[in-house]
Design a protein around this motif. Structure first.
Motif, PDB file in Angstrom:
ATOM      1  N   GLY A  92       1.036  -1.239   0.076  1.00 38.64           N
ATOM      2  CA  GLY A  92       0.090   0.188  -0.023  1.00 38.64           C
ATOM      3  C   GLY A  92       0.945   1.109   0.093  1.00 38.64           C
ATOM      4  N   LYS A  93       0.391   2.452   0.376  1.00 36.32           N
ATOM      5  CA  LYS A  93       0.911   3.609   0.263  1.00 36.32           C
ATOM      6  C   LYS A  93       0.563   4.731   1.305  1.00 36.32           C
ATOM      7  N   SER A  94       1.388   5.562   1.848  1.00 41.00           N
ATOM      8  CA  SER A  94       1.027   6.429   2.845  1.00 41.00           C
ATOM      9  C   SER A  94       0.683   7.481   1.951  1.00 41.00           C
ATOM     10  N   VAL A  95      -0.435   8.345   2.105  1.00 38.69           N
ATOM     11  CA  VAL A  95      -0.868   9.428   1.322  1.00 38.69           C
ATOM     12  C   VAL A  95      -0.906  10.442   2.349  1.00 38.69           C
ATOM     13  N   PRO A  96       0.020  11.598   2.429  1.00 41.25           N
ATOM     14  CA  PRO A  96      -0.229  12.778   3.141  1.00 41.25           C
ATOM     15  C   PRO A  96      -1.579  13.448   2.658  1.00 41.25           C
ATOM     16  N   LEU A  97      -2.335  13.946   3.681  1.00 41.28           N
ATOM     17  CA  LEU A  97      -3.753  14.600   3.449  1.00 41.28           C
ATOM     18  C   LEU A  97      -3.420  16.103   4.032  1.00 41.28           C
ATOM     19  N   PRO A  98      -2.906  16.656   3.092  1.00 38.24           N
ATOM     20  CA  PRO A  98      -2.889  18.159   3.781  1.00 38.24           C
ATOM     21  C   PRO A  98      -4.267  18.903   4.016  1.00 38.24           C
ATOM     22  N   ARG A  99      -3.949  20.028   4.857  1.00 38.72           N
ATOM     23  CA  ARG A  99      -5.387  20.837   5.246  1.00 38.72           C
ATOM     24  C   ARG A  99      -5.869  21.093   3.820  1.00 38.72           C
ATOM     25  N   ARG A 100      -7.361  21.165   3.772  1.00 41.32           N
ATOM     26  CA  ARG A 100      -7.928  21.673   2.635  1.00 41.32           C
ATOM     27  C   ARG A 100      -7.740  20.626   1.426  1.00 41.32           C
ATOM     28  N   SER A 101      -7.426  19.524   1.663  1.00 41.66           N
ATOM     29  CA  SER A 101      -7.128  18.554   0.506  1.00 41.66           C
ATOM     30  C   SER A 101      -8.393  17.574   0.465  1.00 41.66           C
ATOM     31  N   LEU A 102      -8.671  17.136  -0.789  1.00 45.67           N
ATOM     32  CA  LEU A 102      -9.905  16.091  -1.010  1.00 45.67           C
ATOM     33  C   LEU A 102      -9.102  15.132  -1.659  1.00 45.67           C
ATOM     34  N   LEU A 103      -9.178  13.992  -0.756  1.00 47.44           N
ATOM     35  CA  LEU A 103      -8.831  12.756  -1.254  1.00 47.44           C
ATOM     36  C   LEU A 103     -10.113  11.993  -1.808  1.00 47.44           C
ATOM     37  N   VAL A 104      -9.957  11.318  -3.140  1.00 46.45           N
ATOM     38  CA  VAL A 104     -11.042  10.770  -3.795  1.00 46.45           C
ATOM     39  C   VAL A 104     -10.724   9.426  -3.973  1.00 46.45           C
ATOM     40  N   LEU A 105     -11.555   8.528  -3.328  1.00 43.21           N
ATOM     41  CA  LEU A 105     -11.129   6.867  -3.461  1.00 43.21           C
ATOM     42  C   LEU A 105     -12.157   6.283  -4.493  1.00 43.21           C
ATOM     43  N   GLY A 106     -11.861   6.266  -5.724  1.00 45.81           N
ATOM     44  CA  GLY A 106     -12.761   5.480  -6.550  1.00 45.81           C
ATOM     45  C   GLY A 106     -12.081   4.162  -6.994  1.00 45.81           C
ATOM     46  N   GLY A 107     -12.650   3.520  -7.889  1.00 43.20           N
ATOM     47  CA  GLY A 107     -12.086   2.319  -8.492  1.00 43.20           C
ATOM     48  C   GLY A 107     -11.529   1.338  -7.670  1.00 43.20           C
ATOM     49  N   ASN A 108     -10.616   0.809  -7.767  1.00 41.52           N
ATOM     50  CA  ASN A 108      -9.929  -0.307  -6.872  1.00 41.52           C
ATOM     51  C   ASN A 108      -9.550   0.466  -5.432  1.00 41.52           C
ATOM     52  N   SER A 109      -9.241   1.661  -5.594  1.00 45.20           N
ATOM     53  CA  SER A 109      -8.929   2.297  -4.322  1.00 45.20           C
ATOM     54  C   SER A 109      -9.843   2.357  -3.374  1.00 45.20           C
ATOM     55  N   GLY A 110     -11.087   2.304  -3.910  1.00 46.02           N
ATOM     56  CA  GLY A 110     -12.511   2.389  -2.845  1.00 46.02           C
ATOM     57  C   GLY A 110     -12.973   1.068  -2.699  1.00 46.02           C
ATOM     58  N   ASP A 111     -12.718  -0.081  -3.698  1.00 45.23           N
ATOM     59  CA  ASP A 111     -13.258  -1.168  -3.725  1.00 45.23           C
ATOM     60  C   ASP A 111     -12.449  -2.148  -3.201  1.00 45.23           C
ATOM     61  N   VAL A 112     -11.033  -2.320  -3.492  1.00 49.08           N
ATOM     62  CA  VAL A 112     -10.342  -3.631  -3.112  1.00 49.08           C
ATOM     63  C   VAL A 112      -9.470  -3.058  -2.005  1.00 49.08           C
ATOM     64  N   ALA A 113      -9.039  -1.833  -1.975  1.00 50.92           N
ATOM     65  CA  ALA A 113      -7.876  -1.253  -1.108  1.00 50.92           C
ATOM     66  C   ALA A 113      -8.771  -0.914   0.148  1.00 50.92           C
ATOM     67  N   LYS A 114      -8.049  -1.077   1.393  1.00 46.95           N
ATOM     68  CA  LYS A 114      -8.512  -0.833   2.608  1.00 46.95           C
ATOM     69  C   LYS A 114      -7.874   0.620   2.883  1.00 46.95           C
ATOM     70  N   HIS A 115      -8.469   1.331   3.879  1.00 48.51           N
ATOM     71  CA  HIS A 115      -7.635   2.467   4.194  1.00 48.51           C
ATOM     72  C   HIS A 115      -7.754   2.747   5.744  1.00 48.51           C
ATOM     73  N   CYS A 116      -6.901   3.241   6.367  1.00 49.01           N
ATOM     74  CA  CYS A 116      -6.851   3.841   7.676  1.00 49.01           C
ATOM     75  C   CYS A 116      -6.166   4.967   8.260  1.00 49.01           C
ATOM     76  N   ILE A 117      -6.145   5.510   9.301  1.00 45.74           N
ATOM     77  CA  ILE A 117      -5.457   6.500   9.927  1.00 45.74           C
ATOM     78  C   ILE A 117      -4.853   6.052  11.189  1.00 45.74           C
ATOM     79  N   SER A 118      -3.495   6.226  11.367  1.00 51.34           N
ATOM     80  CA  SER A 118      -2.799   5.711  12.371  1.00 51.34           C
ATOM     81  C   SER A 118      -2.723   6.731  13.427  1.00 51.34           C
ATOM     82  N   ALA A 119      -2.542   6.412  14.781  1.00 50.09           N
ATOM     83  CA  ALA A 119      -2.581   7.410  15.748  1.00 50.09           C
ATOM     84  C   ALA A 119      -2.040   8.903  15.443  1.00 50.09           C
ATOM     85  N   CYS A 120      -3.027   9.636  15.546  1.00 52.05           N
ATOM     86  CA  CYS A 120      -2.630  11.140  14.764  1.00 52.05           C
ATOM     87  C   CYS A 120      -1.725  11.798  15.896  1.00 52.05           C
TER      88      CYS A 120
END
Length: 241
Positions: free
Chosen positions: A190-218
């Motif tokens: 997988g990949k660690s994707v930084p989420l800057p303030r005011r950013s929109l991450l769109v999970l479509g296709g396999n990234s929304g169907d096949v991949a899991k996603h999580c946020i580690s301890a902030c």
């Protein structure tokens, strides 16, 4: 090229709806990052501040019992391991215990500020009108809060999108993760994707169907607004659920 004859117009980040896509990451012949798109500066600072102020006010109301459950929820109990994430839901109730859409009519419709947000995201082509989100989970994270690896229920339309406010944390997107310590994961595929303030991450296709996603301890405070189009009102879960 032909740029000289183009009409002059102010170029801002907002005028490029294409966003950033990610190089293929293969797992068993499938690109698990297909359909993952990052839009930086999807909203301006003024709107970010307005959203933060609205959300913090709603959380304060929730804490004093001024918002009915399940509109406001706070993670608690043995399963949450010191995770005090606060959640506010609009448009559609998500049943966390069963990890699927719950009964209709349990939470209020989108307030005007969220309708404005959705209108803005659609008019800038970050999201399409066909999958206009009608349900929303707002998460307020404090230092140490997390959300474990999961795939959103298949009944929600894709893509799913997350707007990040207040702080920057990475979202891990992939098929397999290793637990490094309590509430902290690293993607083994997988990949660690930084989420800057005011950013929109769109999970479509396999990234929304096949991949899991999580946020580690902030590391600090963060707010996310996750927008989804829910299944039709007559939707029923499968017998196997």
């Amino acid at each position: 090229g032909h740029t000289a004859i183009m009409p002059k117009r102010k170029v801002t980040a907002i005028s490029s709806p294409e966003g950033t896509t990610f190089p293929p990451l293969m797992d068993k012949g499938v690109d698990v990052l297909d359909g993952l798109v990052m839009h930086k500066e999807a909203i301006d600072e003024l709107f970010e501040n307005e959203l933060i102020s609205f959300i913090q006010t709603q959380c304060e109301r929730g804490r004093i019992g001024d918002l009915n459950k399940p509109t406001y929820l706070r993670t608690s109990g043995a399963r949450s391991q010191g995770n005090n994430r606060e959640m506010i839901m609009y448009g559609g109730f998500f049943d966390f215990n069963r990890a699927r859409p719950g009964k209709r009519g349990l939470v209020p419709p989108f307030p005007p500020i969220l309708e404005r947000l959705v209108d803005h995201l659609i008019s800038n082509n970050y999201l399409s009108e066909e999958v206009r989100p009608d349900s929303c989970i707002i998460n307020q994270y404090d230092k140490g809060d997390c959300i474990p690896p999961h795939v959103d229920h298949q009944s929600y339309y894709r893509p799913i999108s997350t707007l990040s406010l207040l702080g920057e944390e990475p979202m891990l997107v992939g098929t397999t993760f290793r637990t490094v310590k309590s509430s902290t994961w690293v993607p083994t595929c997988g990949k660690s994707v930084p989420l800057p303030r005011r950013s929109l991450l769109v999970l479509g296709g396999n990234s929304g169907d096949v991949a899991k996603h999580c946020i580690s301890a902030c590391k600090g405070k963060r707010i996310s607004i996750t927008l989804r189009k829910q299944p039709p009102p007559d939707w029923k879960p499968a017998e196997s659920e």
